[in-house]
Each structure stands twice: as structure tokens, then as C-alpha cells.
Scaffold this active site. Sequence first.
Site, short mmCIF file in Angstrom:
data_model
loop_
_atom_site.label_atom_id
_atom_site.label_comp_id
_atom_site.label_asym_id
_atom_site.label_seq_id
_atom_site.Cartn_x
_atom_site.Cartn_y
_atom_site.Cartn_z
N SER A 110 -12.75 -1.65 -3.06
CA SER A 110 -12.70 -1.31 -5.30
C SER A 110 -11.53 -1.57 -5.45
CB SER A 110 -12.99 0.44 -5.21
OG SER A 110 -13.18 0.36 -6.71
N SER A 169 -15.52 1.44 -11.30
CA SER A 169 -14.98 2.80 -11.25
C SER A 169 -13.61 2.49 -9.70
CB SER A 169 -15.85 4.00 -11.08
OG SER A 169 -15.34 5.19 -11.25
N GLU A 170 -13.09 3.45 -9.35
CA GLU A 170 -12.94 2.80 -8.36
C GLU A 170 -12.94 4.08 -7.55
OE1 GLU A 170 -9.77 6.08 -10.54
OE2 GLU A 170 -10.61 3.94 -11.64
N ASN A 171 -13.70 4.52 -7.27
CA ASN A 171 -14.37 5.63 -6.72
C ASN A 171 -16.07 4.04 -5.64
OD1 ASN A 171 -16.06 6.21 -8.58
ND2 ASN A 171 -17.26 7.42 -6.93
#
Length: 218
Positions: free
Chosen positions: A87, A45-47
Site C-alpha cells: 500500500s 486505504s494505507e492499511n
Amino acid sequence: MLDKTGIAKRIAKEVKDGYFVNLGIGIPTLVANYVSDEIAVEFQSENGVLGMGPFPFEGEEDADIINAGKQTITTMPGASFFDSAFSFGMIRSQKVDLTILGAMEVAENGDIANWKIPGKMVKGMGGAMDLVASAENIIVAMMHVNKAGESKILKKCTLPLTGVGCVKKVVTELAVLEVTPKGFKLIERAPGVSVEHIIASTEADLIIDGEIPEMSIT
């Protein structure tokens, strides 16, 4: 005809052993619940999470562990957390094998619009543009038609684009479509849905080659 869960189940069959997979907001987040236990997959997940698991059971949520859509998630053994810069470094360096995104519109050449409807407030692009610019394999999970019954599978997108010519496959409540150099090719139809119904629900032209099998989601 499928519901959102059915779409996620069908897309889960596209996830292969050893894949690193990014899940977008909406229907894509459901995919992690239906990937086979027989394969090893890392959801990113990009977070800043690598190793996401299925959604938690009610009462077992941890508000500090969330995905990019701010939904509570679980993590698998060995999961790691890092900042968003790290990320996006993974994403931009093409370390992600498969990206699964939602969309408002997809065009027959693989263009995708999934971030903005003019005149409506949006929080921003988020990571969508980085994902579509960097991913080699993008599958879109979306509804075939909007609430007014109008096709979202188009000859040309009408909304602001997120990416150009990047989508490889689309899975909707009606069908599985592959994006080819000649346009959308109908690969599978949803249970109980006829080819004629899919054609009538699609603004873009469809390539239909022989008998179209019914998709399996079990």
C-alpha cells in the site's frame, strides 16, 4: 455554515472520473458516501485496501473489513486487499491522484499540522507523512476554528508539522480556500456565511477577488 457532512459533500465534487483517492481519518472518510455514481473512482486505504465503498448500514458491518482509522467499511466489486508495504509502495510511487486529509492547522504557504499536539498522547504518525510527501494534490477537510473559536487557518502553523508547502486546497464549515504563492485565496463561501465572517474567523490574510460565490453541495 456547513456541518462535517456538508464539508464532505463539497470535497466530493473535487473527485474526478478515474481518480485513485486516499481518504484520511475523520471528515475525509465521509467523502466516499457522496461521490457521484456517474464517475468511476477507486478509494485506497494505507492499511491495504483498494476499492473502498461507502460506510455499511447498521447491522451489515463486517469487523474484518476496516479502513486505516479502524472504521468498518464496504468494498466495491473488484476490490483488492494487500499488505501495508504494498500500500505504501502505491503512495510513495505517486499512484494516488488525490489525497484528502484532516488537519489541526494549515498555514498560508500550504504547511499542514495534523498528527500531534505537544503534551497529549498520540499513537504515532501513521501514514500521514508519506501521504503529504508523495501526493501531488492534497485537499484538507477541517473545521475553520477550534472549540475556543480560534482560527486554525494560520499565517504559520504552531503545532509540529506533518508536511511543508503541500496543501493545495482547504474546505471548512465556512469556506473553500485555495493555497496560492501569495497565500490563501477565498474561492467560495458556505451557505449563509458572509465574507466578513470568514475574514474575522481567519488568522491568515485572505486574497479576495471580486464577488465570492456561495458553494453548492447538492
